[in-house]
Design a protein around this motif. Sequence first.
Motif, PDB file in Angstrom:
ATOM      1  N   THR A   1     -22.427   9.199 -15.767  1.00 23.29           N
ATOM      2  CA  THR A   1     -21.663   9.460 -14.551  1.00 23.29           C
ATOM      3  C   THR A   1     -22.594   9.605 -13.355  1.00 23.29           C
ATOM      4  O   THR A   1     -23.601  10.321 -13.435  1.00 23.29           O
ATOM      5  N   ARG A   2     -22.240   8.934 -12.277  1.00 21.49           N
ATOM      6  CA  ARG A   2     -23.023   9.078 -11.050  1.00 21.49           C
ATOM      7  C   ARG A   2     -22.074   9.257  -9.875  1.00 21.49           C
ATOM      8  O   ARG A   2     -20.893   8.904  -9.942  1.00 21.49           O
TER       9      ARG A   2
ATOM     10  N   THR B   1     -26.714  17.393 -18.121  1.00 23.08           N
ATOM     11  CA  THR B   1     -26.737  17.136 -16.691  1.00 23.08           C
ATOM     12  C   THR B   1     -28.126  16.676 -16.254  1.00 23.08           C
ATOM     13  O   THR B   1     -29.102  16.774 -17.011  1.00 23.08           O
ATOM     14  N   ARG B   2     -28.195  16.209 -15.024  1.00 23.29           N
ATOM     15  CA  ARG B   2     -29.478  15.789 -14.467  1.00 23.29           C
ATOM     16  C   ARG B   2     -30.492  16.938 -14.557  1.00 23.29           C
ATOM     17  O   ARG B   2     -31.672  16.708 -14.837  1.00 23.29           O
TER      18      ARG B   2
ATOM     19  N   SER C   1     -25.611  11.990 -12.546  1.00 29.53           N
ATOM     20  CA  SER C   1     -25.419  13.429 -12.488  1.00 29.53           C
ATOM     21  C   SER C   1     -25.275  14.003 -13.893  1.00 29.53           C
ATOM     22  O   SER C   1     -25.645  15.162 -14.138  1.00 29.53           O
ATOM     23  N   SER C   2     -24.737  13.227 -14.808  1.00 41.08           N
ATOM     24  CA  SER C   2     -24.660  13.658 -16.198  1.00 41.08           C
ATOM     25  C   SER C   2     -24.539  12.448 -17.104  1.00 41.08           C
ATOM     26  O   SER C   2     -24.101  11.373 -16.682  1.00 41.08           O
TER      27      SER C   2
ATOM     28  N   CYS D   1     -16.788  10.109  -8.387  1.00 40.80           N
ATOM     29  CA  CYS D   1     -17.622  10.015  -9.582  1.00 40.80           C
ATOM     30  C   CYS D   1     -17.282   8.715 -10.291  1.00 40.80           C
ATOM     31  O   CYS D   1     -16.104   8.381 -10.456  1.00 40.80           O
TER      32      CYS D   1
END
Length: 119
Positions: free
Chosen positions: A98-99, A52-53, A32-33, A105
């Motif tokens: 981070t996912r 971010t994505r 996600s980032s 998270c």
Amino acid sequence: QVQLAESGGGLVQPGGSLTLSCTSSENLATFSSMGWYRQAPGEQREVLAAVTRGGAVTYEGTVNKRFTIDRNSAAKSIYLIMKNLKPEDTDVYYCGATRDVGDKCETSWGQGNQVTVSS
């Protein structure tokens, strides 16, 4: 398990430039980032720059306009391009990714790279 391999740290004179690289074992779309952090001894790790994505970028105030975060999805890598380095930028720099895992998270970290700014 996500692996993040960092490179590019070292010694540079004040006013100089360095580029840090971070290569992921996973495709960048997994996260996600992603971002770059630094941590001084005895201090908390702080985020310097993040993307971010979707491509939104943020910077911490003291590095804004001096540092640039960039990414290359094909190379599964992000970069921190640092210019006009100052002695106070001396720290260990970490790449973080981070996912979302379920409703939580999860952040994975690179091994850290020492950046020393000194004449």
